[in-house]
Each structure stands twice: as structure tokens, then as C-alpha cells.
Design an enzyme around this catalytic site. Structure first.
Site, PDB file in Angstrom:
ATOM      1  N   ARG A  53       8.278 -41.260 -41.512  1.00 20.97           N
ATOM      2  CA  ARG A  53       8.908 -40.062 -42.069  1.00 20.97           C
ATOM      3  C   ARG A  53       8.612 -38.803 -41.277  1.00 20.97           C
ATOM      4  NH1 ARG A  53       8.566 -43.614 -45.773  1.00 20.97           N
ATOM      5  NH2 ARG A  53       6.641 -44.022 -44.703  1.00 20.97           N
ATOM      6  N   THR A  54       7.330 -38.583 -41.008  1.00 21.27           N
ATOM      7  CA  THR A  54       6.949 -37.301 -40.400  1.00 21.27           C
ATOM      8  C   THR A  54       7.569 -37.195 -39.013  1.00 21.27           C
ATOM      9  OG1 THR A  54       4.911 -37.392 -41.660  1.00 21.27           O
ATOM     10  CG2 THR A  54       4.987 -35.822 -39.848  1.00 21.27           C
ATOM     11  N   LYS A  82      -5.833 -45.112 -20.870  1.00 24.91           N
ATOM     12  CA  LYS A  82      -6.640 -45.025 -19.640  1.00 24.91           C
ATOM     13  C   LYS A  82      -7.875 -44.153 -19.835  1.00 24.91           C
ATOM     14  CE  LYS A  82      -2.399 -45.117 -16.851  1.00 24.91           C
ATOM     15  NZ  LYS A  82      -1.572 -44.226 -16.008  1.00 24.91           N
ATOM     16  N   ARG A 103      -0.354 -35.759 -34.554  1.00 22.26           N
ATOM     17  CA  ARG A 103      -1.003 -36.581 -35.592  1.00 22.26           C
ATOM     18  C   ARG A 103      -2.105 -37.374 -34.913  1.00 22.26           C
ATOM     19  NH1 ARG A 103       1.789 -40.340 -40.089  1.00 22.26           N
ATOM     20  NH2 ARG A 103       2.004 -38.268 -41.005  1.00 22.26           N
ATOM     21  N   HIS A 131      -2.509 -32.165 -44.054  1.00 21.72           N
ATOM     22  CA  HIS A 131      -1.144 -32.545 -43.672  1.00 21.72           C
ATOM     23  C   HIS A 131      -0.222 -31.447 -44.214  1.00 21.72           C
ATOM     24  CE1 HIS A 131       2.293 -34.830 -42.662  1.00 21.72           C
ATOM     25  NE2 HIS A 131       2.028 -35.983 -43.249  1.00 21.72           N
TER      26      HIS A 131
END
Ligand code: NCD
Length: 304
Positions: A53-54, A82, A103, A131
Site C-alpha cells: 500500500r505505502t 554489498k 522505509r 508511520h
């Protein structure tokens, strides 16, 4: 609204919230009027944790404003594999984009990353921390369905690890909501969040049983047990499957109760609730587009 970065719901005043929500309502009423607003703007997406969703609604929001996205892709396919540090990654990506969305599984990561970049950075979830854009779309949905006046809300599920809960609880102090928190004892609000809420003068009650408060609620906000954040799988298994609702549970609720969930759901809300008038979680998810359009528009304008 003047913010360099959007890191936490704590930084948002009532006026900020109203500004974003009013702008989102204008956009939702006539989205095509905004179709060229940010042509040539690129939004950089750095998602170090799964998202549907986000990420998709940020992408849709940027494209519906006339811009586009550049996406780091999965951690597996990026230079993080890496051994690149988060600070280096965001310093590089800021050269490719006009704003960043991050995120990351580590609490505090968005704040840290924002200190390395000059473009606006939006926290799309930092571990069990915050959030804030989910909170804005939650507030939009609450305002549309229940209103902010004389609001009683129950927040149920994983209050310990649920970042959507931590963000929303802070923001709700701005609208003087009565907040009831319903969870097993092991998943109650973290002490730091509870402390902040008390400092902010919030009216907070904690319960282990939904029945104790259900009839009083205008909104019931259900959350998923955040399995990925449990240090110990056996601890998760002890609480998994508790705190489920179905249409029978809701017989004791007000007729106009609004049931919300940030999604994804696992088994907290039975599918028979989906067809009732209570169910507002899909509408809530869809509100992510106008609300993120509004936030991006305001943030990009203010930082031009
Ligand atoms: C939430 C999250 O990532 O914190 N999802 C979302 O953004 N809608 C909730 C969750 O994962 O349970």
C-alpha cells in the site's frame, strides 16, 4: 505547513493536520486539476522492508501529480547487499530525486537519514517507531466517517510493535479523542509512548478485553500482530490468533461504528465483516492516494 522532513506524527500540529486533510479533500474532489502540478518531479523510493500500500500509493500519488518515481528496488537487488550504509544510500539517491520516501526496519532510521540529505525525506515506517503518512490517511478516514468532535476510539492488537498505533495515538491527542487501548498484557503500549501521551494530556485507558469498551466506540482500529518484530517466535505464538473480530462480535457495537485497519490483515478481522457497513479498511487504504498527493504537494511547494 513548514517542515523540511516528515519523520514523526509528533511534529504535526492540529493546524498541520487540518491543512493536509483539507488539501486532500480538495484533491479527491477534482484530482485531474492537479495532474500537471509537479511535472518533472521525481520521488525516490527507498524501501528496505516489504510494502504494498505505502509504496504503491506514493507511486500513484506522485504520478497523479504529473511526476514520476525512481525506485531503489528490493534490498536483495540493491547495493545494500554489498554492505552500503543507509547514510550513503540516501546521499546517493538524493542526487536522483526531488524528495525521498524511506522505509527501514530500524527505529530512528528516518531521523538519522534525514540528517544526511537536503531534499525532503518522508518516513514511510521506521521499525516499530513511527508511520506518519499512514496516520494522516487514518485521520482523513476518521474525519470523513466519524468526525473529530467527541470522538471515542478503540485501538486493538499489537500496541507494542505497531508503528501505525504509535503514530496515530500521538496525532489523536491533537483532536482530544478518548483513546482505549485493547491488547494482551504482553503487547501493551511501550512505556515511552504512554509517557508521551500522558504528557500531552491524552485521555487514555488500557484494557485486555474488547467487550469492556466496544459499545462506547465510534471507531475501532484493529492491527496485525507484528510477527517480524518479535525477538522470539514462541512469544509470537502465545498471542497469535487472539483479538479477532467477526460480525457477531460487532453485534454489541454502535450502529455507526467505523472499523479500520492499516492492512495487511492476517486473521484479525473475519471476512464476514467486509460486507457490513462497519468495514472501512479498503476505503482507508484508497485514501492513501489523495492524502499522499496532498502531503507531497505541500512539502514540495514549501521546499522549492
Ligand atoms: C503497516 C506498516 O507497515 O506498519 N502497513 C501499512 O503501511 N499499511 C501495518 C502493518 O504492517 O501491519
Amino acid at each position: 505547513m513548514r517542515h523540511d522532513h516528515i519523520i514523526s506524527a509528533k511534529q504535526l500540529s492540529r493546524a498541520d493536520i487540518e491543512t493536509v486533510l483539507d488539501h486532500a479533500a480538495d484533491i479527491a474532489a477534482d484530482p485531474s486539476a492537479y495532474a500537471d502540478r509537479h511535472a518533472d518531479t521525481l520521488l525516490g523510493l527507498c524501501f528496505f522492508e516489504p510494502s504494498t500500500r505505502t509504496k504503491m500509493s506514493f507511486t500513484a500519488a506522485m504520478k497523479r501529480l504529473g511526476g514520476d518515481i525512481v525506485d531503489m528496488g528490493s534490498v536483495e537487488s540493491s547495493s545494500v547487499k554489498k554492505g552500503e550504509s543507509l547514510a550513503d544510500t540516501v546521499r546517493v539517491v538524493e542526487g536522483y530525486a526531488d524528495a525521498l520516501v524511506l522505509r527501514h526496519p530500524m527505529e530512528g532510521s528516518a531521523k538519522m537519514a534525514s540528517e544526511f540529505v537536503d531534499v525532503p525525506l518522508v518516513n514511510a515506517g521506521d521499525g516499530a517507531g513511527q508511520h506518519p503518512t499512514q496516520t494522516l490517511l487514518d485521520l482523513y478516514t476518521i474525519r470523513e466517517n466519524a468526525g473529530f468532535d467527541d470522538l471515542t476510539i478503540g485501538i486493538m492488537g499489537d500496541l507494542k510493535y505497531g508503528r501505525t498505533v504509535h503514530s496515530l495515538a500521538h496525532a489523536l491527542t491533537n483532536v482530544d479523542a478518548r483513546q482505549h487501548f485493547i491488547s494482551p498484557e504482553s503487547l501493551q503500549l511501550p512505556r515511552s509512548v504512554r509517557y508521551d501521551l500522558h504528557q500531552e494530556g491524552a485521555e487514555v485507558r488500557e484494557h485486555t478485553e474488547l467487550e469492556e469498551v466496544l459499545p462506547e466506540l465510534d471507531v475501532l482500529y484493529v492491527t496485525r500482530i507484528q510477527r517480524e518484530r518479535f525477538p522470539d517466535e514462541s512469544e509470537y505464538r502465545e498471542v497469535a490468533g487472539q483479538y479477532q473480530i467477526d460480525s457477531e462480535t460487532l453485534a454489541a457495537a454502535k450502529d455507526d461504528l467505523t472499523v479500520m485497519h492499516p492492512l495487511p490483515r492476517v486473521d484479525e478481522i473475519a471476512h464476514d465483516v467486509d460486507d457490513t457497513d462497519y468495514a472501512t479498511y479498503f476505503e482507508q487504504a484508497h485514501n492513501g492516494v489523495p492524502v499522499r498527493m496532498a502531503l507531497l504537494d505541500l512539502l514540495l511547494e514549501a521546499n522549492e
